[in-house]
Design a protein around this motif. Structure first.
Motif, PDB file in Angstrom:
ATOM      1  N   UNK A  34     -68.940 -15.351-136.332  1.00 34.07           N
ATOM      2  CA  UNK A  34     -68.195 -14.429-135.493  1.00 34.07           C
ATOM      3  C   UNK A  34     -68.677 -14.304-134.073  1.00 34.07           C
ATOM      4  N   UNK A  35     -69.432 -15.258-133.561  1.00 31.34           N
ATOM      5  CA  UNK A  35     -69.982 -15.172-132.218  1.00 31.34           C
ATOM      6  C   UNK A  35     -69.184 -16.030-131.242  1.00 31.34           C
ATOM      7  N   UNK A  36     -69.357 -15.728-129.961  1.00 37.35           N
ATOM      8  CA  UNK A  36     -68.838 -16.541-128.861  1.00 37.35           C
ATOM      9  C   UNK A  36     -70.039 -17.017-128.056  1.00 37.35           C
ATOM     10  N   UNK A  37     -70.111 -18.310-127.823  1.00 35.21           N
ATOM     11  CA  UNK A  37     -71.296 -18.896-127.197  1.00 35.21           C
ATOM     12  C   UNK A  37     -70.930 -19.569-125.871  1.00 35.21           C
ATOM     13  N   UNK A  38     -71.788 -19.387-124.865  1.00 34.65           N
ATOM     14  CA  UNK A  38     -71.653 -20.043-123.566  1.00 34.65           C
ATOM     15  C   UNK A  38     -72.732 -21.119-123.464  1.00 34.65           C
ATOM     16  N   UNK A  39     -72.311 -22.328-123.058  1.00 34.10           N
ATOM     17  CA  UNK A  39     -73.218 -23.466-123.024  1.00 34.10           C
ATOM     18  C   UNK A  39     -73.294 -24.069-121.621  1.00 34.10           C
ATOM     19  N   UNK A  40     -74.497 -24.481-121.271  1.00 33.89           N
ATOM     20  CA  UNK A  40     -74.714 -25.257-120.055  1.00 33.89           C
ATOM     21  C   UNK A  40     -74.817 -26.727-120.464  1.00 33.89           C
ATOM     22  N   UNK A  46     -77.826 -26.525-123.249  1.00 33.44           N
ATOM     23  CA  UNK A  46     -78.583 -25.311-123.537  1.00 33.44           C
ATOM     24  C   UNK A  46     -77.641 -24.121-123.735  1.00 33.44           C
ATOM     25  N   UNK A  47     -78.034 -23.234-124.633  1.00 35.30           N
ATOM     26  CA  UNK A  47     -77.272 -22.021-124.896  1.00 35.30           C
ATOM     27  C   UNK A  47     -77.601 -20.989-123.825  1.00 35.30           C
ATOM     28  N   UNK A  48     -76.568 -20.546-123.079  1.00 33.77           N
ATOM     29  CA  UNK A  48     -76.781 -19.586-122.003  1.00 33.77           C
ATOM     30  C   UNK A  48     -76.537 -18.146-122.443  1.00 33.77           C
ATOM     31  N   UNK A  84     -62.426 -10.000-121.696  1.00 33.02           N
ATOM     32  CA  UNK A  84     -63.708  -9.838-121.011  1.00 33.02           C
ATOM     33  C   UNK A  84     -63.621 -10.431-119.609  1.00 33.02           C
ATOM     34  N   UNK A  85     -64.392  -9.831-118.712  1.00 31.06           N
ATOM     35  CA  UNK A  85     -64.508 -10.338-117.343  1.00 31.06           C
ATOM     36  C   UNK A  85     -65.704 -11.286-117.291  1.00 31.06           C
ATOM     37  N   UNK A  86     -65.432 -12.585-117.106  1.00 26.92           N
ATOM     38  CA  UNK A  86     -66.509 -13.581-117.101  1.00 26.92           C
ATOM     39  C   UNK A  86     -66.643 -14.257-115.736  1.00 26.92           C
ATOM     40  N   UNK A  87     -66.129 -13.604-114.715  1.00 25.96           N
ATOM     41  CA  UNK A  87     -66.138 -14.216-113.386  1.00 25.96           C
ATOM     42  C   UNK A  87     -67.550 -14.569-112.938  1.00 25.96           C
ATOM     43  N   UNK A  88     -68.494 -13.680-113.144  1.00 20.70           N
ATOM     44  CA  UNK A  88     -69.885 -13.913-112.715  1.00 20.70           C
ATOM     45  C   UNK A  88     -70.832 -14.002-113.900  1.00 20.70           C
ATOM     46  N   UNK A  89     -70.302 -14.278-115.071  1.00 16.56           N
ATOM     47  CA  UNK A  89     -71.129 -14.258-116.273  1.00 16.56           C
ATOM     48  C   UNK A  89     -71.741 -15.637-116.527  1.00 16.56           C
ATOM     49  N   UNK A  90     -73.046 -15.658-116.818  1.00 14.18           N
ATOM     50  CA  UNK A  90     -73.799 -16.878-117.165  1.00 14.18           C
ATOM     51  C   UNK A  90     -73.690 -17.933-116.070  1.00 14.18           C
ATOM     52  N   UNK A  91     -73.766 -17.493-114.813  1.00 13.12           N
ATOM     53  CA  UNK A  91     -73.721 -18.434-113.688  1.00 13.12           C
ATOM     54  C   UNK A  91     -75.124 -18.778-113.191  1.00 13.12           C
ATOM     55  N   UNK A  95     -77.949 -15.226-120.200  1.00 15.61           N
ATOM     56  CA  UNK A  95     -77.595 -13.804-120.194  1.00 15.61           C
ATOM     57  C   UNK A  95     -77.987 -13.184-121.537  1.00 15.61           C
ATOM     58  N   UNK A  96     -78.593 -11.991-121.463  1.00 18.67           N
ATOM     59  CA  UNK A  96     -78.945 -11.275-122.687  1.00 18.67           C
ATOM     60  C   UNK A  96     -77.837 -10.313-123.122  1.00 18.67           C
ATOM     61  N   UNK A  97     -77.113  -9.759-122.161  1.00 15.39           N
ATOM     62  CA  UNK A  97     -76.038  -8.822-122.459  1.00 15.39           C
ATOM     63  C   UNK A  97     -74.701  -9.547-122.511  1.00 15.39           C
ATOM     64  N   UNK A  98     -73.719  -8.891-123.102  1.00 16.02           N
ATOM     65  CA  UNK A  98     -72.370  -9.447-123.142  1.00 16.02           C
ATOM     66  C   UNK A  98     -71.675  -9.224-121.812  1.00 16.02           C
ATOM     67  N   UNK A  99     -70.615  -9.964-121.492  1.00 20.20           N
ATOM     68  CA  UNK A  99     -69.904  -9.766-120.231  1.00 20.20           C
ATOM     69  C   UNK A  99     -69.181  -8.424-120.216  1.00 20.20           C
ATOM     70  N   UNK A 100     -68.768  -7.945-119.047  1.00 18.71           N
ATOM     71  CA  UNK A 100     -68.062  -6.655-118.964  1.00 18.71           C
ATOM     72  C   UNK A 100     -66.789  -6.666-119.803  1.00 18.71           C
ATOM     73  N   UNK A 101     -66.669  -5.663-120.672  1.00 23.13           N
ATOM     74  CA  UNK A 101     -65.501  -5.553-121.542  1.00 23.13           C
ATOM     75  C   UNK A 101     -64.373  -4.841-120.796  1.00 23.13           C
ATOM     76  N   UNK A 102     -63.141  -5.344-120.938  1.00 17.53           N
ATOM     77  CA  UNK A 102     -61.988  -4.751-120.253  1.00 17.53           C
ATOM     78  C   UNK A 102     -61.137  -3.951-121.223  1.00 17.53           C
ATOM     79  N   UNK A 103     -60.628  -4.594-122.280  1.00 15.09           N
ATOM     80  CA  UNK A 103     -59.787  -3.887-123.245  1.00 15.09           C
ATOM     81  C   UNK A 103     -59.584  -4.750-124.481  1.00 15.09           C
TER      82      UNK A 103
END
Length: 297
Positions: A34-40, A46-48, A84-91, A95-103
């Motif tokens: 059930x996770x969402x993963x961001x990768x470099x 690498x898992x970001x 989610x707002x991912x504009x500046x996320x994991x750039x 990241x340890x926290x999740x991106x900003x939640x919108x709705x």
């Protein structure tokens, strides 16, 4: 025993990042658990970042992003869509926290099979195993279901079904609000503070023994306790029957107005027999026609 789902069924490339930001996460994948993963992908894969978006911990079924990679839409196995707002996320790095939640909103009553963001019209298209395909505004407003009886037009907001929601979603138990405790993130480790390390081992053993003895006393039930409980039940049943009988007598008791009863006020009269005499009719005119005229000779 049911095995946990560790499959990866959806990946999305963040094209704007692959060109300009070589050190940023440029690939998003769902799963496992059930996770969402961001990768470099430019630094050995690498898992970001990793987080669980579903409020119930369900497996993520589909992903979609806007053309400028500023918004991410996530759908799960019970029909919810999260934004989610991912504009500046994991750039800049991990990241340890999740991106900003919108709705979030409930789009279907079963697993969402596909999400598609149409940037030109600012709408989101969703399909599901519940055999429906629906269109939503990019803000989550319900536009309509394909094939419904009432017509709707994408460019005519007055024809949209918003603020209504599909009927099957409205009555589905999974649409009920979740307790605030369950809304807390589940992927962050809980901090557990223990006082046993600060206390001497002897004191800790004494406390454990007292707690164990207290639990044993609370869980001990004898035959006398059982018989006493049965007697209480019998008494309560007997008292209940008597109480119902008293209520019945009160309800059916004749009303007392403080005076004589109804039959005491009845009046009676003697019947007299009076003879009636009738006179015999005169039959001498029986053959005479009163309308007949005679002419004398």
């Amino acid at each position: 025993m049911k095995l946990a789902d560790k499959s990866v069924s959806k990946i999305v490339f963040l094209k704007t990042r692959t060109v300009k930001l070589q050190g940023a996460a440029s690939l998003i994948s769902n799963g496992p658990l059930g996770s969402v993963n961001f990768w470099n992908i430019f630094q050995g894969g690498k898992l970001s970042a990793s987080f669980k978006p579903s409020r119930t911990g369900c497996q993520v079924s589909s992903l979609a992003v806007t053309k400028d990679n500023s918004l991410m839409f996530v759908a799960d196995y019970i029909g919810y869509i999260y934004v989610y707002n991912i504009k500046d996320y994991a750039i800049q790095g991990p990241e340890k926290d999740r991106p900003p939640f919108i709705k979030h909103w409930r789009a279907h009553v079963d697993m969402v099979t596909e999400l598609e963001v149409i940037d030109e019209d600012k709408v989101v298209l969703s399909s599901s195993l519940d055999c429906t395909a629906r269109l939503w505004s990019i803000d989550g407003e319900f536009i309509g279901t394909f094939g419904q009886e009432d017509p709707w037009e994408v460019f005519t907001p007055a024809s949209w079904k918003h603020p209504m929601v599909p009927y099957e979603i409205l009555i589905d138990p999974e649409s009920m609000p979740v307790h605030p405790v369950l809304e807390q993130p589940t992927d962050e480790p809980e901090e557990v503070t223990s006082q046993e390390e600060e206390e001497p081992q002897e004191t800790s053993d004494i406390k454990n023994e007292i707690n164990y003895n207290a639990k044993s006393l609370l869980l001990t039930i004898t035959e006398e306790d059982i018989q006493e409980e049965i007697n209480k039940q019998n008494l309560s049943c007997g008292s209940g029957k008597r109480l119902r009988h008293e209520k019945y007598k009160i309800a059916h008791k004749p009303l007392d107005h403080g005076g004589p009863n109804a039959f005491h006020n009845l009046q009676y009269f003697n019947l007299e027999s009076n003879s009636v005499t009738f006179e015999k009719p005169d039959m001498s005119v029986a053959g005479t026609d009163p309308f007949q005229s005679f002419v004398s000779s």
